[in-house]
Design a protein around this motif. Structure first.
Motif, PDB file in Angstrom:
ATOM      1  N   ILE A   1      -2.686 -28.447  -7.218  1.00  0.00           N
ATOM      2  CA  ILE A   1      -3.926 -28.018  -7.878  1.00  0.00           C
ATOM      3  C   ILE A   1      -3.647 -26.834  -8.794  1.00  0.00           C
ATOM      4  CG2 ILE A   1      -6.259 -27.135  -7.526  1.00  0.00           C
ATOM      5  CD1 ILE A   1      -6.349 -28.501  -4.874  1.00  0.00           C
ATOM      6  N   SER A   2      -2.885 -25.888  -8.244  1.00  0.00           N
ATOM      7  CA  SER A   2      -2.546 -24.697  -9.006  1.00  0.00           C
ATOM      8  C   SER A   2      -1.773 -25.066 -10.267  1.00  0.00           C
ATOM      9  CB  SER A   2      -1.725 -23.766  -8.114  1.00  0.00           C
ATOM     10  OG  SER A   2      -1.084 -22.800  -8.879  1.00  0.00           O
ATOM     11  N   ALA A   3      -0.790 -25.951 -10.118  1.00  0.00           N
ATOM     12  CA  ALA A   3       0.001 -26.365 -11.276  1.00  0.00           C
ATOM     13  C   ALA A   3      -0.893 -27.022 -12.316  1.00  0.00           C
ATOM     14  CB  ALA A   3       1.109 -27.319 -10.837  1.00  0.00           C
ATOM     15  N   GLY A   4      -1.811 -27.888 -11.851  1.00  0.00           N
ATOM     16  CA  GLY A   4      -2.709 -28.574 -12.774  1.00  0.00           C
ATOM     17  C   GLY A   4      -3.533 -27.581 -13.578  1.00  0.00           C
ATOM     18  N   LEU A   5      -4.081 -26.572 -12.888  1.00  0.00           N
ATOM     19  CA  LEU A   5      -4.910 -25.579 -13.569  1.00  0.00           C
ATOM     20  C   LEU A   5      -4.101 -24.827 -14.613  1.00  0.00           C
ATOM     21  CD1 LEU A   5      -6.804 -24.225 -10.439  1.00  0.00           C
ATOM     22  CD2 LEU A   5      -7.790 -25.560 -12.297  1.00  0.00           C
TER      23      LEU A   5
ATOM     24  N   LYS B   1      -5.412 -11.836  -5.317  1.00  0.00           N
ATOM     25  CA  LYS B   1      -4.959 -13.197  -5.019  1.00  0.00           C
ATOM     26  C   LYS B   1      -3.470 -13.354  -5.325  1.00  0.00           C
ATOM     27  CE  LYS B   1      -9.033 -14.615  -3.855  1.00  0.00           C
ATOM     28  NZ  LYS B   1      -9.346 -14.721  -2.427  1.00  0.00           N
ATOM     29  N   LEU B   2      -3.018 -12.714  -6.401  1.00  0.00           N
ATOM     30  CA  LEU B   2      -1.606 -12.806  -6.764  1.00  0.00           C
ATOM     31  C   LEU B   2      -0.739 -12.269  -5.630  1.00  0.00           C
ATOM     32  CD1 LEU B   2       0.677 -13.212  -8.870  1.00  0.00           C
ATOM     33  CD2 LEU B   2       0.263 -10.891  -9.617  1.00  0.00           C
TER      34      LEU B   2
ATOM     35  N   PHE C   1      -9.052 -24.156  -1.585  1.00  0.00           N
ATOM     36  CA  PHE C   1      -8.341 -23.280  -2.499  1.00  0.00           C
ATOM     37  C   PHE C   1      -7.672 -22.145  -1.746  1.00  0.00           C
ATOM     38  CE2 PHE C   1      -9.787 -23.683  -7.128  1.00  0.00           C
ATOM     39  CZ  PHE C   1      -9.823 -25.051  -7.027  1.00  0.00           C
ATOM     40  N   GLY C   2      -6.366 -22.018  -1.917  1.00  0.00           N
ATOM     41  CA  GLY C   2      -5.664 -20.858  -1.386  1.00  0.00           C
ATOM     42  C   GLY C   2      -5.578 -19.794  -2.465  1.00  0.00           C
ATOM     43  N   PRO C   3      -4.965 -18.664  -2.148  1.00  0.00           N
ATOM     44  CA  PRO C   3      -4.827 -17.602  -3.152  1.00  0.00           C
ATOM     45  C   PRO C   3      -4.140 -18.084  -4.428  1.00  0.00           C
ATOM     46  CG  PRO C   3      -4.138 -16.822  -1.007  1.00  0.00           C
ATOM     47  CD  PRO C   3      -4.437 -18.276  -0.844  1.00  0.00           C
ATOM     48  N   ALA C   4      -3.135 -18.942  -4.293  1.00  0.00           N
ATOM     49  CA  ALA C   4      -2.412 -19.401  -5.483  1.00  0.00           C
ATOM     50  C   ALA C   4      -3.346 -20.162  -6.413  1.00  0.00           C
ATOM     51  CB  ALA C   4      -1.238 -20.290  -5.078  1.00  0.00           C
ATOM     52  N   GLU C   5      -4.190 -21.047  -5.838  1.00  0.00           N
ATOM     53  CA  GLU C   5      -5.109 -21.830  -6.672  1.00  0.00           C
ATOM     54  C   GLU C   5      -6.129 -20.909  -7.347  1.00  0.00           C
ATOM     55  OE1 GLU C   5      -4.215 -22.868  -3.668  1.00  0.00           O
ATOM     56  OE2 GLU C   5      -3.174 -24.724  -4.171  1.00  0.00           O
TER      57      GLU C   5
ATOM     58  N   THR D   1       5.480 -20.870  -6.140  1.00  0.00           N
ATOM     59  CA  THR D   1       4.314 -21.377  -5.417  1.00  0.00           C
ATOM     60  C   THR D   1       3.196 -21.806  -6.372  1.00  0.00           C
ATOM     61  OG1 THR D   1       2.629 -20.804  -3.805  1.00  0.00           O
ATOM     62  CG2 THR D   1       3.437 -19.007  -5.125  1.00  0.00           C
ATOM     63  N   PHE D   2       3.081 -21.118  -7.532  1.00  0.00           N
ATOM     64  CA  PHE D   2       2.006 -21.445  -8.465  1.00  0.00           C
ATOM     65  C   PHE D   2       2.254 -22.797  -9.139  1.00  0.00           C
ATOM     66  CE2 PHE D   2       2.044 -16.781  -8.319  1.00  0.00           C
ATOM     67  CZ  PHE D   2       0.779 -16.609  -7.789  1.00  0.00           C
ATOM     68  N   VAL D   3       3.517 -23.195  -9.221  1.00  0.00           N
ATOM     69  CA  VAL D   3       3.845 -24.456  -9.881  1.00  0.00           C
ATOM     70  C   VAL D   3       4.015 -25.578  -8.874  1.00  0.00           C
ATOM     71  CG1 VAL D   3       5.238 -25.392 -11.742  1.00  0.00           C
ATOM     72  CG2 VAL D   3       5.189 -22.939 -11.367  1.00  0.00           C
TER      73      VAL D   3
END
Lengths: 499, 230
Positions: free
Chosen positions: A469-473, A449-450, A142-146, A463-465
């Motif tokens: 993983i981030s997009a899924g969440l 994290k943002l 997990f990175g900050p985005a996730e 980056t969030f999309v």
């Protein structure tokens, strides 16, 4: 296997004389406070937080975990004997538990709850031990985005699963986030919303907020109405369930453990759903559903097991990802931070003895609850007869000494009183303050994290999309919110929580 | 907030004072936060400044508050109910007393004069009302309360004008005094209070807390610096 060597390490830590004593003391005082009517686990942990200050981090966490289980169990005792649920999860227990108590089977209800909880606790401990290591490995991906997206998802769940109006729960979460921005800015060092008050430059103190809103405000709420306590006057009766009771409750306990354990891992207070779901399931598959609400033992065994399993698996997101799934766990984050531990995947790698010691002590704590609570039921009943006029000054002095001891700052006591007033105002306006605490704790993490994520992506929100993983969440978060806002579902939701 | 089709058709009026007040409260908080974070640079979306999140959260809070307030005009909900003023005064006042006296405090200037006058006025009112047939002002019966309030206001003004105090300083009283003070004062908030029982409880509970926190848990809380030096 890895898991067993880890657990062995944990038991090695937890089974030292000192830690057993701490676990015992935690369970005992946790039950002692948790059994008081109107004092739920959140209030109990806030009140008792200061007694762990003098300990080393491992001991303190073991004791806190003990306090937590004690508080949970104390809440069930109150639910069964007095018909006052200390918190949302023991609402279900009042339905059949109190009926059993009225029929003179209070002992069996308490015994079944204890044994069911113990079984659920054993399973959940193994579950945590098994899932802990792989999840921690996953957390490293997990990175900050996730992390940011995960927290957004958690908050969305918290909105949806909160009791009462969704809009009001949303308000509380946002208010918690707003409060979390008070203090010195992470990057520029500029003071934000501190009004020039020096003690606000580190942000609003977590324990000040928690004790004000959950300790003081609860006292004010309870002072409002002359108390009507319906303590069971019947005999408690024998404690150990008979063979028939065991046969009847074995399957509900198994199902409850499974349901509660799975829901407990959900971010955003999934644990609260466990008892409700378990009760609904038991009622649905029962041969004679009309017995429910009139003292059916399945209606105690299932939800109580689900409650305890969920209470324990809720530790999983906290210990592996460092993200508290509900307000109680947010409180644990606060407690850990006071002891200098930042929860997250690094805890397991850097302080394995702390991590596994705590997991092992969860099992020991459950065993202790079984051993100390059944013989002490008589004492809890006595305690339930202490009038509130003496109970609340005692709660207040505990809170005040505790608040003072966090920073040795008398001013903090005044701030807490102010937050007490604020919390009381929220209660009067019909807001449930628990989501606010979650928002407050997650807010700081989220902002960090943002900003990290935006620095890495050079300021691009894509980056969030773009990261899968981030997009899924985020998609899950949106879907959950959308579903909850559909009228037909929200009606069902109301039914679940009013039943 | 429950949906009711029939009621919905009857136009707008306040259907839930609680929701309306809650909404207005959120708006108030949001406006406050927005105003006080006005000077903080928001930065840009590419480069967030320190003011971005406080302002963004404030805007969302305000919007939610507005929605809640508007919803209260359409959907039925709870009504506002009475406050426990006694609880606020005694319970929170007790906590304040504890915070002020545990390590002592000092107040200077006009504030000291106001506080001194207030304390003298309150003490004199209580003594007077015990002597008079009005009986105990703490019973807070309406007629008595009005009488007590006017006596207090009068004494307060006299003390404020005649008593030129510049500094009030309370020594650090420590847990030995602040504890019973907190318990006794806050205990007065209960409707069914029993002063004698409360007094005994205050002393016993404080001693218990001293043993627990000071000795068993060795927290560095002052015990009685004026008497014992610790």
């Amino acid at each position: 296997m890895d898991m067993f060597s880890n657990l062995a390490l944990g038991f090695g830590v937890a089974l030292t004389l000192k830690n057993i004593a701490l676990c015992f003391a935690g369970c005992l005082v946790g039950t002692l406070i948790g059994v008081l009517p109107g004092v739920g686990p959140i209030a109990t942990i806030s009140i008792l937080l200061p007694i762990t200050f003098g300990l080393d981090p491992t001991g303190a966490l073991i004791m806190l975990a003990g306090i937590y289980y004690g508080a949970q169990y104390g809440g069930s005792t109150t639910a069964i004997l007095v018909n006052i649920p200390g918190e949302a999860t023991s609402v279900v227990t009042t339905l059949d538990g109190h009926q059993m108590a009225k029929q003179g089977r209070a002992g069996v209800a308490l015994g079944t709850a204890a044994i069911g909880s113990f079984f659920a606790g054993c399973v959940a401990t193994v579950f945590i031990a098994a899932l802990g290591a792989p999840l921690t490995k996953m957390a490293l991906l997990f990175g900050p985005a996730e992390y940011f997206s995960l927290m957004v998802m958690g908050l969305c769940f918290a909105v949806v699963l909160a009791r009462g109006s969704i809009l009001k729960a949303f308000c509380m979460i946002m208010l918690g986030l707003l409060f979390s921005t008070v203090g010195t800015d992470l990057e520029t060092g500029q003071e934000r919303l501190t009004f020039g008050i020096a003690s606000l430059s580190d942000g609003i103190d977590f324990s000040v907020l928690a004790m004000g809103v959950f300790g003081f405000a609860e006292v004010l709420r309870n002072l409002e109405s002359p108390e009507a306590r319906d303590v069971v006057k019947n005999k408690i009766g024998r404690l150990l369930p008979g063979w028939d009771d065991i046969k009847q409750s074995a399957a509900p306990v198994l199902r409850g453990t499974f349901i509660g354990g799975i829901l407990g891992i959900l971010p955003g207070n999934g644990a609260v759903l466990g008892p409700f779901a378990s009760y609904t399931v038991e009622k649905k598959i029962a041969k004679d559903p009309s017995r429910f609400g009139k003292g059916a033992i399945e209606g105690v065994a299932g939800p109580e097991s689900a409650n305890n399993a969920g209470a324990q698996t809720a530790f999983i997101p906290l210990l592996t990802l460092g993200i508290p799934p509900n307000a109680v766990m947010a409180l644990m984050v606060g407690a850990m931070t006071i002891h200098g531990i930042i929860p997250g995947p690094q805890v397991m790698t850097r302080n394995p003895e702390l991590f596994w010691g705590m997991v092992a002590s969860m099992w020991i704590g459950n065993l202790m609850l079984l051993i100390i609570n059944l013989p002490l039921v008589g004492m809890w009943v006595k305690l339930l007869q202490v009038p509130y006029r003496l109970m609340f000054p005692a709660i207040l002095i505990f809170c005040c000494i505790g608040i003072y001891s966090v920073n040795n700052q008398p001013l903090d006591v005044a701030f807490t009183a102010l937050f007490g007033l604020f919390g009381y105002l929220l209660i009067k306006l019909g807001f449930e303050p628990a989501p606010m605490l979650l928002g407050f704790v997650l807010g700081k993490l989220m902002e960090e994290k943002l900003r990290q994520a935006l620095i890495i992506s050079r300021g691009s929100f894509m980056t969030f999309v773009e990261r899968p993983i981030s997009a899924g969440l985020l998609v899950v978060a949106v879907v959950v919110l959308a579903i909850a806002l559909l009228p037909s579902i929200s009606k069902k939701r109301d039914e679940v929580f009013t039943e | 907030m429950s949906l009711n089709q029939i009621e919905q058709a009857q136009g707008l009026r306040v259907r839930s004072t609680q929701d309306l007040a809650g909404g207005l409260f959120m708006i108030l908080l949001a406006v406050g936060a927005f105003v006080f974070s006005w000077d903080l640079p928001a930065g840009t979306l590419r480069q967030l400044g320190p003011g971005m999140l406080p302002k963004a959260f404030a805007v969302i809070c305000g919007a939610l508050g507005l929605m809640l307030a508007l919803a209260s005009l359409r959907y039925h909900g709870e009504q506002l109910s009475g406050w426990s003023w006694k609880g606020i005064f005694f319970a929170l006042g007790g906590a304040l007393l504890f915070g002020l006296t545990i390590r002592g405090f000092e107040v200077n200037g006009f504030l000291a004069r106001v506080i001194a006058a207030g304390l003298m006025g309150a003490a004199a009112t209580i003594i007077l009302s015990y002597l008079s047939p009005l009986n105990n002002p703490l019973s807070l019966k309406l007629g008595h309360r009005n009488a007590a309030t006017s006596i207090f206001a009068l004494l307060f003004l006299i003390a404020l004008i005649l008593y030129p105090v510049t500094t009030i300083s309370v020594p650090a009283l420590g847990l030995l005094v602040s504890g019973p003070l907190l318990i006794f004062f806050s205990g007065l908030a209960a409707d069914d209070r029993k002063p004698k029982e409360l007094l005994i409880f205050a002393v016993a509970m404080s001693l218990g807390c001293i043993l627990l926190f000071k000795y068993a848990l060795s927290l560095p809380i002052p015990l009685a610096p004026w008497l014992l030096g610790i």
